[in-house]
Design an enzyme around this catalytic site. Structure first.
Site, PDB file in Angstrom:
ATOM      1  N   ASP A 158       0.831  -1.213   0.000  1.00  0.00           N
ATOM      2  CA  ASP A 158       0.000   0.000   0.000  1.00  0.00           C
ATOM      3  C   ASP A 158       0.865   1.264   0.000  1.00  0.00           C
ATOM      4  OD1 ASP A 158      -2.336   1.478  -0.058  1.00  0.00           O
ATOM      5  OD2 ASP A 158      -2.742   1.293   2.083  1.00  0.00           O
ATOM      6  N   LYS A 160       2.067   4.742  -1.064  1.00  0.00           N
ATOM      7  CA  LYS A 160       1.458   5.945  -1.631  1.00  0.00           C
ATOM      8  C   LYS A 160       1.979   7.134  -0.825  1.00  0.00           C
ATOM      9  CE  LYS A 160      -2.594   5.065   1.217  1.00  0.00           C
ATOM     10  NZ  LYS A 160      -4.050   4.989   1.328  1.00  0.00           N
ATOM     11  N   ASN A 163       1.477   7.392   2.913  1.00  0.00           N
ATOM     12  CA  ASN A 163       2.178   6.446   3.783  1.00  0.00           C
ATOM     13  C   ASN A 163       3.676   6.696   3.826  1.00  0.00           C
ATOM     14  OD1 ASN A 163      -0.159   5.224   4.558  1.00  0.00           O
ATOM     15  ND2 ASN A 163      -0.067   3.619   2.996  1.00  0.00           N
ATOM     16  N   ASP A 176       2.612   2.470   7.844  1.00  0.00           N
ATOM     17  CA  ASP A 176       1.386   1.753   7.491  1.00  0.00           C
ATOM     18  C   ASP A 176       1.644   0.362   6.899  1.00  0.00           C
ATOM     19  OD1 ASP A 176      -1.249   1.254   7.337  1.00  0.00           O
ATOM     20  OD2 ASP A 176      -1.762   2.884   5.977  1.00  0.00           O
ATOM     21  N   THR A 212      -4.735   0.860  -2.166  1.00  0.00           N
ATOM     22  CA  THR A 212      -5.501   2.051  -2.490  1.00  0.00           C
ATOM     23  C   THR A 212      -5.679   2.065  -4.000  1.00  0.00           C
ATOM     24  OG1 THR A 212      -4.462   3.131  -0.623  1.00  0.00           O
ATOM     25  CG2 THR A 212      -5.519   4.574  -2.246  1.00  0.00           C
TER      26      THR A 212
HETATM   27  P1  ATP Z   1      -6.328   4.127   8.452  1.00  0.00           P
HETATM   28  O1  ATP Z   1      -6.167   3.249   9.643  1.00  0.00           O
HETATM   29  O2  ATP Z   1      -7.694   4.676   8.355  1.00  0.00           O
HETATM   30  O3  ATP Z   1      -5.829   3.529   7.189  1.00  0.00           O
HETATM   31  P2  ATP Z   1      -3.913   5.535   8.970  1.00  0.00           P
HETATM   32  O4  ATP Z   1      -3.185   4.323   8.545  1.00  0.00           O
HETATM   33  O5  ATP Z   1      -3.473   6.823   8.442  1.00  0.00           O
HETATM   34  O6  ATP Z   1      -5.456   5.406   8.703  1.00  0.00           O
HETATM   35  P3  ATP Z   1      -2.731   5.746  11.579  1.00  0.00           P
HETATM   36  O7  ATP Z   1      -1.597   4.854  11.271  1.00  0.00           O
HETATM   37  O8  ATP Z   1      -3.371   5.601  12.906  1.00  0.00           O
HETATM   38  O9  ATP Z   1      -3.921   5.557  10.565  1.00  0.00           O
HETATM   39  O10 ATP Z   1      -2.272   7.220  11.420  1.00  0.00           O
HETATM   40  C1  ATP Z   1      -3.129   8.308  11.644  1.00  0.00           C
HETATM   41  C2  ATP Z   1      -2.434   9.603  11.230  1.00  0.00           C
HETATM   42  O11 ATP Z   1      -1.377   9.885  12.163  1.00  0.00           O
HETATM   43  C3  ATP Z   1      -1.787   9.495   9.866  1.00  0.00           C
HETATM   44  O12 ATP Z   1      -2.551  10.181   8.944  1.00  0.00           O
HETATM   45  C4  ATP Z   1      -0.415  10.122  10.000  1.00  0.00           C
HETATM   46  O13 ATP Z   1      -0.373  11.370   9.358  1.00  0.00           O
HETATM   47  C5  ATP Z   1      -0.218  10.322  11.491  1.00  0.00           C
HETATM   48  N1  ATP Z   1       0.920   9.487  11.905  1.00  0.00           N
HETATM   49  C6  ATP Z   1       0.959   8.150  11.891  1.00  0.00           C
HETATM   50  N2  ATP Z   1       2.139   7.693  12.326  1.00  0.00           N
HETATM   51  C7  ATP Z   1       2.886   8.770  12.621  1.00  0.00           C
HETATM   52  C8  ATP Z   1       4.233   8.968  13.099  1.00  0.00           C
HETATM   53  N3  ATP Z   1       5.025   7.925  13.355  1.00  0.00           N
HETATM   54  N4  ATP Z   1       4.680  10.228  13.262  1.00  0.00           N
HETATM   55  C9  ATP Z   1       3.866  11.276  12.975  1.00  0.00           C
HETATM   56  N5  ATP Z   1       2.604  11.165  12.527  1.00  0.00           N
HETATM   57  C10 ATP Z   1       2.111   9.928  12.341  1.00  0.00           C
END
Ligand code: ATP
Length: 321
Positions: A158, A160, A163, A176, A212
């Site tokens: 995934d 993109k 991510n 992700d 995606t």
């Molecule tokens: P979904 O679960 O719906 O696919 P997601 O994978 O983006 O969404 P999360 O991994 O919980 O869900 O991340 C949520 C948001 O937090 C992301 O959009 C990202 O911008 C931010 N984020 C995630 N990991 C980090 C990190 N290590 N440092 C900074 N920001 C982060």
């Protein structure tokens, strides 16, 4: 009883590795060891918060997952995949590192590298497009991280610009891994050295769609199979998007997007750099076997002058243009 885990000596001092990163300890960290701060983002099953280790004052991003929600929505498998893949990919600066996991009654906690620069997509949207120099730099860092994960037997599936996160130095941190796939080690020692682009192909069991729409590979749509080369299709889409400001395959809905992908229906905007066009045309190839392999992407003229490996991560990121 955690104190006696695996009979190892217990140290309460935080050890630091060669890169100045804390070595995970045997004594388990817990919620009480962190000061929680601002919300960095929200996912469908999670909230990501900035947090500081009370002892070391080091900053992290902590992903908090609601156990009840995950069980109700049948996402336990994906949470485990994310944890297992991240635990395999701890030695590369281009991948968000998982330091600790713990839980309380309500939630699971993943303590991750803080990517304070946010998503690459956000930077791209702000700029509209990237110039060739920026695209080369970010493309090279993304590819270096893909090479590492593939060597460790992980397909992301995934990739993109959402991510691809950026740290405080504006360097890449891929995240992700919830839909990643771990390849089983070949036990008979055959096929050593030679890279098989179809590595990870599952022949028997049809898989459900992961990924995606805009970045999904044609083989996933036609054969319901993703392989290492599927990540390179997504990589081609990302390079295109950084230069053009939009992904190559985009339509009003998922179905039409899929039709464009399997029909290889895309065009380059006027003035698109010819060397980049040549690279993309060798990546956006329907047959995954014929897609340019990583070793050849690295020597393609588009990446001329790039220092691969460790040096790439010591470089100063170019100012976004
Ligand atoms: P979904 O679960 O719906 O696919 P997601 O994978 O983006 O969404 P999360 O991994 O919980 O869900 O991340 C949520 C948001 O937090 C992301 O959009 C990202 O911008 C931010 N984020 C995630 N990991 C980090 C990190 N290590 N440092 C900074 N920001 C982060």
């Amino acid at each position: 009883e955690e104190w006696k885990e695996k009979g190892a000596a217990v140290s309460t001092r935080q050890e630091i590795d060669q890169d100045g990163r804390p070595v995970p300890r045997i004594v388990k960290k817990g919620v009480k060891d962190f000061n929680f701060g601002r919300t960095l983002g929200e996912g469908s099953y999670s909230t990501v918060l900035a947090a500081t280790d009370r002892q070391t004052l080091r900053e992290y991003a902590i992903k908090v997952l609601d156990k009840r929600h995950i069980i109700k929505e049948k996402k336990v498998k994906y949470v485990n995949i994310e944890k297992d893949t991240l635990n395999r990919l701890t030695e590369h600066p281009g991948i968000v590192r998982l330091y600790y996991t713990f839980q309380d009654e309500r939630s699971l906690y993943f303590v991750l590298d803080l990517a304070s620069g946010g998503e690459l997509l956000k930077s791209l949207k702000k700029m509209g497009t990237f110039d060739v120099e920026c695209t080369r730099f970010y493309g090279a860092q993304i590819l270096d991280a893909i090479e590492y994960m593939h060597n460790k037997g992980v397909i992301h599936r995934d990739l993109k610009p959402e991510n691809v996160l950026l740290d405080d130095q504006m360097h890449v941190k891929i995240t992700d891994f919830g839909t990643a796939k771990i390849l089983e080690k070949k036990s008979n020692g055959s096929n050593q050295g030679a890279e098989d682009p179809l590595d990870g192909m599952e022949s028997e069991r049809a898989q459900s769609f992961v990924g995606t729409a805009e970045y999904v590979s044609p083989e996933l749509l036609t054969d319901k199979n993703a392989c290492k080369a599927s990540d390179l299709w997504a990589f081609g889409c990302i390079i295109y998007q950084l230069l053009a400001g939009r992904p190559p395959f985009k339509a009003a809905n998922e179905y039409q997007t899929f039709q464009k992908i399997v029909g290889l229906e895309y065009t380059f905007p006027d003035g698109f750099p010819p060397v980049a066009k040549d690279l993309i045309e060798r990546l956006l190839v329907l047959d995954p076997v014929k897609r340019l392999p990583i070793e050849h992407i690295k020597t393609h003229p588009f990446f001329e002058g790039v220092t691969w490996g460790k040096g790439l991560w010591k470089q100063k990121a170019p100012r976004l243009k």
